[in-house]
Design an enzyme around this catalytic site. Structure first.
Site, PDB file in Angstrom:
ATOM      1  N   ARG A   1       0.852  -1.188   0.000  1.00  0.00           N
ATOM      2  CA  ARG A   1       0.000   0.000   0.000  1.00  0.00           C
ATOM      3  C   ARG A   1       0.891   1.243   0.000  1.00  0.00           C
ATOM      4  NH1 ARG A   1       1.773   1.830   3.904  1.00  0.00           N
ATOM      5  NH2 ARG A   1       0.526   3.717   3.683  1.00  0.00           N
TER       6      ARG A   1
ATOM      7  N   GLN B   1      -2.919   2.867   9.892  1.00  0.00           N
ATOM      8  CA  GLN B   1      -1.596   2.932   9.243  1.00  0.00           C
ATOM      9  C   GLN B   1      -0.614   3.770  10.073  1.00  0.00           C
ATOM     10  OE1 GLN B   1      -4.488   3.232   7.639  1.00  0.00           O
ATOM     11  NE2 GLN B   1      -4.398   2.568   5.510  1.00  0.00           N
TER      12      GLN B   1
ATOM     13  N   ASP C   1      -1.915  10.551  -2.526  1.00  0.00           N
ATOM     14  CA  ASP C   1      -2.151   9.522  -3.544  1.00  0.00           C
ATOM     15  C   ASP C   1      -2.305  10.118  -4.931  1.00  0.00           C
ATOM     16  OD1 ASP C   1      -3.089   8.278  -0.892  1.00  0.00           O
ATOM     17  OD2 ASP C   1      -2.800   6.611  -2.285  1.00  0.00           O
TER      18      ASP C   1
ATOM     19  N   ASN D   1      -5.554  12.410  -0.139  1.00  0.00           N
ATOM     20  CA  ASN D   1      -4.739  11.601   0.786  1.00  0.00           C
ATOM     21  C   ASN D   1      -5.681  10.895   1.750  1.00  0.00           C
ATOM     22  OD1 ASN D   1      -2.131  10.682   1.658  1.00  0.00           O
ATOM     23  ND2 ASN D   1      -2.381  11.912   3.494  1.00  0.00           N
TER      24      ASN D   1
END
Ligand code: MRU
Length: 354
Positions: A56, A205, A246, A256
């Protein structure tokens, strides 16, 4: 080829490895409890690994997809070249469907297809060229991370508190990360600073990955819940916000991890600089503005369950967008391998990357 994380991040496991025509991914869903390197046996498995966030973070997704396409093409090396190329397009389309928001996925798959000669060649030769291109994408990703670190470290001074959200770290790339690269470089240079890592609901995360990788590397990091960011700013502990992305649209709007918009609004309220760090491969000049960026919606179970444990009423209605859009107006600057881009972003991005 392996990541071989450099400098202070050298104790971290490689995110992605390509060895003897096989792809190995660090399963990030198991971190920090276990370091499991999983051999990918098929393109379907690579697709599922991207979808499940085993690999990821925008840059790492791009590198994994490039190698995933090589893996996908192995069964077709005996076909005539025209059939090989037809399959290549189909397999790339398939991999591209794994996740919609990170532009690096489509970018890497396009680059892989475009690297092949238009004149006739054997399928075996085409496969060799694909692997060579995937290696190039991999090496460049590592070099770009280092360059982002060298550029971004100029924003860090002794005694600073720096807030980050999600994981734009070494684990999200094959090098030092994007938002974390300046932190690793600053640490290597001996600067004293504190990092605050938002835990990043719902998949954590920040807790599982960012605080773990920084701590492993000796960077002074404090884990906070997402709702604690405002409190830390109010206590005067944060001087700078640094996040990844991203996809950056042509006007400087930034996609993001969900929650980034809230952090950017807080930063504006507390008059703190809000920086976004990314490789040029994440800048998408073909997308005019944030509204045009597809936002992935993920399973409700990520919100209603904590591991296997239900934490919400059965059959409750849930929204679970994985990303949000921070408008360019809230972004102080975009740290790239070619320098820091300042507003007005539309003109600056076009000049530097158009
Ligand atoms: O859903 P994820 O974990 O892939 O989301 C990752 C992020 O939002 C990162 O901040 C972004 O991809 C930048 S990674 C250098």
């Amino acid at each position: 080829m392996t990541d071989g994380k450099p400098g202070v991040a050298k104790l971290l496991p490689a995110t992605i490895e390509w060895r003897d025509d096989a792809l190995y991914l660090l399963d990030q869903t198991r971190l920090p409890a276990a370091i499991i390197i999983e051999k990918q046996l098929s393109v379907e498995q690579v697709w599922a690994s991207i979808k499940a966030l085993k690999v990821r973070g925008a840059p790492a997704i791009g590198v994994a997809a490039a190698y995933g396409l090589c893996l996908a093409m192995q069964p077709f090396c005996d076909l005539p070249a025209t059939n090989f190329l037809q399959q290549l397009a189909l397999q790339a389309q398939y991999l591209d469907s794994a996740r919609p928001t990170a532009v690096n996925l489509g970018w890497a798959l396009r680059r892989m297809q475009q690297c092949l000669p238009t004149s006739s060649s054997s399928s075996a030769k085409l496969y060799t060229l694909l692997v060579a291109e995937a290696h190039k994408i991999h090496v460049q990703d590592r070099q770009i991370c280092q360059a982002i670190g060298d550029v971004g470290v100029t924003l860090i001074t002794d005694g600073m508190g720096i807030l980050t959200h999600c994981n734009a770290g070494a684990l999200a790339t094959t090098g030092l990360g994007t938002a974390t690269a300046p932190l690793y470089v600053a640490h290597q240079q001996g600067l004293q600073f504190s990092v605050y890592a938002d835990e990043t609901r719902p998949l954590l995360q920040g807790a599982r990955l960012t605080s773990w990788e920084l701590h492993q590397s000796g960077v002074n990091v404090t884990l906070i819940t997402d709702n604690t960011a405002a409190r830390m700013m109010d206590e005067g502990r944060i001087d700078l916000v640094m996040v990844g992305t991203d996809r950056v649209a042509a006007n400087g709007d930034v996609a993001n991890k969900i929650g980034t918009l809230g952090v950017a609004i807080l930063a504006r309220y507390f008059a703190l600089p809000f920086y976004v760090a990314c490789p040029s491969t994440t800048i998408d000049l073909a997308t005019a503005c944030g509204n045009d960026i597809p936002i992935e919606e993920r399973a409700a179970s990520e919100v209603t369950h904590f591991g296997q444990q239900a934490t919400a009423a059965k059959s409750i209605r849930v929204r679970n967008p994985a990303f949000d859009i921070t408008p360019a107006a809230l972004v102080t600057g975009i740290i790239t391998e070619r320098g820091i881009v300042h507003p007005p972003f539309d003109r600056a991005l076009q000049q530097l990357f158009g």
